[in-house]
Design a protein around this motif. Structure first.
Motif, PDB file in Angstrom:
ATOM      1  N   UNK A  34       0.859  -1.172   0.000  1.00 30.74           N
ATOM      2  CA  UNK A  34       0.000   0.000   0.000  1.00 30.74           C
ATOM      3  C   UNK A  34       0.897   1.223   0.000  1.00 30.74           C
ATOM      4  N   UNK A  35       0.333   2.368  -0.347  1.00 25.99           N
ATOM      5  CA  UNK A  35       1.127   3.600  -0.303  1.00 25.99           C
ATOM      6  C   UNK A  35       0.282   4.751   0.198  1.00 25.99           C
ATOM      7  N   UNK A  73      -5.423   9.431   2.067  1.00 26.55           N
ATOM      8  CA  UNK A  73      -5.641   8.102   2.625  1.00 26.55           C
ATOM      9  C   UNK A  73      -4.660   7.094   2.015  1.00 26.55           C
ATOM     10  N   UNK A  74      -4.385   6.052   2.806  1.00 29.31           N
ATOM     11  CA  UNK A  74      -3.544   4.973   2.305  1.00 29.31           C
ATOM     12  C   UNK A  74      -4.313   4.227   1.216  1.00 29.31           C
ATOM     13  N   UNK A  75      -3.617   3.889   0.118  1.00 27.37           N
ATOM     14  CA  UNK A  75      -4.271   3.218  -0.984  1.00 27.37           C
ATOM     15  C   UNK A  75      -3.560   1.920  -1.341  1.00 27.37           C
ATOM     16  N   UNK A  76      -4.341   0.983  -1.846  1.00 25.88           N
ATOM     17  CA  UNK A  76      -3.797  -0.293  -2.268  1.00 25.88           C
ATOM     18  C   UNK A  76      -2.967  -0.132  -3.525  1.00 25.88           C
ATOM     19  N   UNK A  77      -1.819  -0.798  -3.553  1.00 24.24           N
ATOM     20  CA  UNK A  77      -0.977  -0.834  -4.748  1.00 24.24           C
ATOM     21  C   UNK A  77      -1.105  -2.207  -5.417  1.00 24.24           C
ATOM     22  N   UNK A 115       4.021   8.455  -8.352  1.00 25.70           N
ATOM     23  CA  UNK A 115       4.257   7.261  -7.541  1.00 25.70           C
ATOM     24  C   UNK A 115       4.954   7.598  -6.224  1.00 25.70           C
ATOM     25  N   UNK A 116       5.365   8.849  -6.070  1.00 23.95           N
ATOM     26  CA  UNK A 116       6.024   9.271  -4.838  1.00 23.95           C
ATOM     27  C   UNK A 116       5.096   9.097  -3.644  1.00 23.95           C
ATOM     28  N   UNK A 117       5.557   8.365  -2.639  1.00 21.81           N
ATOM     29  CA  UNK A 117       4.729   8.076  -1.463  1.00 21.81           C
ATOM     30  C   UNK A 117       5.557   7.264  -0.475  1.00 21.81           C
TER      31      UNK A 117
END
Length: 119
Positions: free
Chosen positions: A37-38, A44-48, A89-91
């Motif tokens: 996740x990121x 909010x945290x999101x699924x990768x 994609x920075x996270x």
């Protein structure tokens, strides 16, 4: 006690690649699903991507065809190969795993590793 330890983050230029690793250790009887996740500050945290113990995978639309998730069940490790990286994609990337210990199944998270895509 169970720990998930991530590694492999860093600074990369747009179009570059990084490989993240996450190793689980401790009193582990079995690991079910694992995933990445990121989270960006303020969001909010999101699924990768996720992967089942049998190897079935699922990806967020934004990373499909660029990222590849894999796992080594013998090493209790999950990987995320990230190619064609973009600034968006920075996270901070977190790994997650459903782990069976001596008492029960629980959800565990790593401490996070920063990925920065910038020229």
């Amino acid at each position: 006690q169970v720990q998930l330890v991530e590694s492999g983050g860093g600074l990369v230029q747009p179009g570059g690649s990084l490989r993240l690793s996450c190793a689980a250790s401790g009193s582990i009887f079995s690991i079910n699903g694992m995933g990445w996740y990121r989270q960006v500050l303020g969001k909010e945290r999101e699924l990768v991507a996720t992967i089942t113990r049998g190897g079935s995978t699922n990806y967020a639309h934004s990373v499909k065809d660029r990222f590849t998730i894999s796992r080594d069940n013998a090493k209790n490790t999950v990987y995320l190969q990230m190619n064609s990286l973009k600034p968006e994609d920075t996270a901070v990337y977190y790994c997650n795993a459903g782990i069976l210990t001596v008492t029960k199944w629980s959800d565990y998270w790593g401490q996070g590793t920063q990925v920065t895509v910038s020229s």
